[in-house]
Design an enzyme around this catalytic site. Sequence first.
Site, PDB file in Angstrom:
ATOM      1  N   GLY A   1      32.416 -83.031  28.211  1.00 48.69           N
ATOM      2  CA  GLY A   1      32.741 -82.249  27.009  1.00 48.69           C
ATOM      3  C   GLY A   1      32.175 -80.848  27.090  1.00 48.69           C
TER       4      GLY A   1
ATOM      5  CB  SER B   1      36.204 -77.570  27.049  1.00 51.93           C
ATOM      6  OG  SER B   1      36.187 -78.653  26.135  1.00 51.93           O
ATOM      7  NE  ARG B   2      36.959 -78.256  21.664  1.00 48.66           N
ATOM      8  CZ  ARG B   2      36.642 -79.070  20.653  1.00 48.66           C
ATOM      9  NH1 ARG B   2      36.056 -78.584  19.574  1.00 48.66           N
ATOM     10  NH2 ARG B   2      36.911 -80.356  20.710  1.00 48.66           N
TER      11      ARG B   2
ATOM     12  CB  VAL C   1      34.167 -89.324  29.141  1.00 47.11           C
ATOM     13  CG1 VAL C   1      34.054 -88.252  30.214  1.00 47.11           C
ATOM     14  CG2 VAL C   1      33.940 -88.757  27.755  1.00 47.11           C
TER      15      VAL C   1
ATOM     16  CG  ASN D   1      27.958 -82.178  25.002  1.00 50.24           C
ATOM     17  OD1 ASN D   1      27.222 -81.928  24.049  1.00 50.24           O
ATOM     18  ND2 ASN D   1      29.200 -81.676  25.093  1.00 50.24           N
TER      19      ASN D   1
ATOM     20  CB  SER E   1      23.578 -87.278  16.215  1.00 47.13           C
ATOM     21  OG  SER E   1      23.572 -86.811  14.873  1.00 47.13           O
TER      22      SER E   1
ATOM     23  CE1 TYR F   1      28.909 -87.931  15.807  1.00 43.87           C
ATOM     24  CE2 TYR F   1      26.890 -88.019  14.507  1.00 43.87           C
ATOM     25  CZ  TYR F   1      27.653 -87.425  15.500  1.00 43.87           C
ATOM     26  OH  TYR F   1      27.162 -86.329  16.187  1.00 43.87           O
TER      27      TYR F   1
ATOM     28  CE  LYS G   1      26.751 -88.586  18.783  1.00 39.58           C
ATOM     29  NZ  LYS G   1      26.940 -88.003  20.125  1.00 39.58           N
TER      30      LYS G   1
ATOM     31  CB  ILE H   1      24.570 -77.555  16.335  1.00 39.10           C
ATOM     32  CG1 ILE H   1      23.337 -78.415  16.654  1.00 39.10           C
ATOM     33  CG2 ILE H   1      24.711 -76.385  17.313  1.00 39.10           C
ATOM     34  CD1 ILE H   1      22.000 -77.728  16.636  1.00 39.10           C
TER      35      ILE H   1
HETATM   36  P1  NAP Z   1      32.666 -79.943  19.489  1.00 33.64           P
HETATM   37  O1  NAP Z   1      32.449 -78.487  19.327  1.00 33.64           O
HETATM   38  O2  NAP Z   1      33.617 -80.649  18.599  1.00 33.64           O
HETATM   39  O3  NAP Z   1      33.015 -80.231  21.021  1.00 33.64           O
HETATM   40  C1  NAP Z   1      33.233 -81.534  21.446  1.00 33.64           C
HETATM   41  C2  NAP Z   1      33.396 -81.543  22.944  1.00 33.64           C
HETATM   42  O4  NAP Z   1      33.544 -82.918  23.361  1.00 33.64           O
HETATM   43  C3  NAP Z   1      34.611 -80.787  23.424  1.00 33.64           C
HETATM   44  O5  NAP Z   1      34.273 -80.077  24.588  1.00 33.64           O
HETATM   45  C4  NAP Z   1      35.605 -81.904  23.745  1.00 33.64           C
HETATM   46  O6  NAP Z   1      36.474 -81.588  24.834  1.00 33.64           O
HETATM   47  C5  NAP Z   1      34.683 -83.013  24.192  1.00 33.64           C
HETATM   48  N1  NAP Z   1      35.275 -84.335  24.070  1.00 33.64           N
HETATM   49  C6  NAP Z   1      35.544 -85.051  22.967  1.00 33.64           C
HETATM   50  N2  NAP Z   1      36.100 -86.232  23.277  1.00 33.64           N
HETATM   51  C7  NAP Z   1      36.181 -86.249  24.632  1.00 33.64           C
HETATM   52  C8  NAP Z   1      36.655 -87.204  25.572  1.00 33.64           C
HETATM   53  N3  NAP Z   1      37.167 -88.381  25.167  1.00 33.64           N
HETATM   54  N4  NAP Z   1      36.584 -86.918  26.883  1.00 33.64           N
HETATM   55  C9  NAP Z   1      36.061 -85.742  27.317  1.00 33.64           C
HETATM   56  N5  NAP Z   1      35.600 -84.799  26.463  1.00 33.64           N
HETATM   57  C10 NAP Z   1      35.663 -85.053  25.148  1.00 33.64           C
HETATM   58  O7  NAP Z   1      31.283 -80.733  19.267  1.00 33.64           O
HETATM   59  P2  NAP Z   1      29.772 -80.275  19.475  1.00 33.64           P
HETATM   60  O8  NAP Z   1      29.221 -79.945  18.141  1.00 33.64           O
HETATM   61  O9  NAP Z   1      29.641 -79.304  20.571  1.00 33.64           O
HETATM   62  O10 NAP Z   1      29.137 -81.679  19.875  1.00 33.64           O
HETATM   63  C11 NAP Z   1      28.699 -81.995  21.191  1.00 33.64           C
HETATM   64  C12 NAP Z   1      27.826 -83.237  21.106  1.00 33.64           C
HETATM   65  O11 NAP Z   1      26.715 -82.986  20.237  1.00 33.64           O
HETATM   66  C13 NAP Z   1      28.537 -84.445  20.505  1.00 33.64           C
HETATM   67  O12 NAP Z   1      28.170 -85.627  21.187  1.00 33.64           O
HETATM   68  C14 NAP Z   1      28.050 -84.484  19.083  1.00 33.64           C
HETATM   69  O13 NAP Z   1      28.113 -85.769  18.518  1.00 33.64           O
HETATM   70  C15 NAP Z   1      26.626 -83.993  19.247  1.00 33.64           C
HETATM   71  N6  NAP Z   1      26.039 -83.453  18.038  1.00 33.64           N
HETATM   72  C16 NAP Z   1      26.558 -82.356  17.423  1.00 33.64           C
HETATM   73  C17 NAP Z   1      25.963 -81.875  16.258  1.00 33.64           C
HETATM   74  C18 NAP Z   1      26.472 -80.679  15.515  1.00 33.64           C
HETATM   75  O14 NAP Z   1      25.973 -80.401  14.415  1.00 33.64           O
HETATM   76  N7  NAP Z   1      27.432 -79.936  16.031  1.00 33.64           N
HETATM   77  C19 NAP Z   1      24.847 -82.528  15.714  1.00 33.64           C
HETATM   78  C20 NAP Z   1      24.354 -83.642  16.368  1.00 33.64           C
HETATM   79  C21 NAP Z   1      24.943 -84.089  17.516  1.00 33.64           C
HETATM   80  P3  NAP Z   1      38.042 -81.155  24.703  1.00 33.64           P
HETATM   81  O15 NAP Z   1      38.121 -80.157  23.585  1.00 33.64           O
HETATM   82  O16 NAP Z   1      38.324 -80.575  26.043  1.00 33.64           O
HETATM   83  O17 NAP Z   1      38.818 -82.414  24.431  1.00 33.64           O
END
Ligand code: NAP
Length: 251
Positions: free
Chosen positions: A18, A20-21, A70, A96, A148, A161, A165, A194
């Site tokens: 993950g 890409s973003r 994944v 991630n 998380s 969720y 986690k 975040i």
């Molecule tokens: P995001 O901006 O929504 O990005 C999610 C990433 O996961 C994207 O790159 C997406 O890739 C990839 N992804 C999702 N499903 C996938 C799959 N089946 N196979 C491969 N790639 C996949 O989320 P984020 O905030 O960066 O979150 C990243 C991690 O941090 C997550 O595990 C999330 O639960 C955790 N987290 C985030 C926060 C927060 O506040 N943001 C807080 C706690 C934990 P594509 O777009 O290429 O599909």
Amino acid sequence: MEENKEKNMQNKVIIVTGGSRGIGAAIVRILANEGHQVVLNYNQSKELAENIKQELKQEGKEIDIFKADVSKREEVKELIKFVIEKYRKIDVLINNAGIAQEKLFTQITDEDWNTMIQMNLNSVFYCTQEVVPYMITNQKGSIINISSIWGVTGGSCEVHYSVAKAGIDGMTKALAKELGPSNIRVNSIAPGAINTDMNKNVTQEEWEELKQEIPLESIGKTIDIAKCVKWLVEDEYTTGQIISVNGGWYI
Ligand code: NAP
């Protein structure tokens, strides 16, 4: 010349799922800038992945990008096969990739539940299980799971969720014990709030309210998590830990 050779030997082959973003993209950038050989996994955001590759190339850093969902064992196998054929080893796996969904517990369907567990927990199982044999052969490795705050404290309206986690954190602790003798470390980073696409529905007013609950009075940035990953990549004596990076939101 000698110095370069030494630096190259320290460089690690690192998979970021993950990438890409959001948080994953920040992790890819910080590790590529450290000189590591990064493999960015993406699923749907091909263009974003290509843009990151291009951006880093302009700065003189080469990364690989590889499409794999994944949550599907066969696609994970393809990803790992690609990395092993190209680099012969995997030093660090960063699990991630993840999704989120807000719903009242009573409204979570079987499909919602299964999708959440498949995407956020089984994916970590697949990636880790496919990578670990190579780390055991090398007698070294590091697995970094992005879990998380909700896995630790429980998130209202995010029960599925939170369960996924918390499952990752359980896997982190158990696997750290099992793989420690093989010199493989396993840790989780538990981010707080975040600012990424994952929270795109949060309004400005809600962010402001949230800040009041956080001792450091600010919302986390993707770089805050990436810096912790960078430290864990370098560290050699931390394992089985759930590291909270949350501005003190939960202490
Ligand atoms: P995001 O901006 O929504 O990005 C999610 C990433 O996961 C994207 O790159 C997406 O890739 C990839 N992804 C999702 N499903 C996938 C799959 N089946 N196979 C491969 N790639 C996949 O989320 P984020 O905030 O960066 O979150 C990243 C991690 O941090 C997550 O595990 C999330 O639960 C955790 N987290 C985030 C926060 C927060 O506040 N943001 C807080 C706690 C934990 P594509 O777009 O290429 O599909």
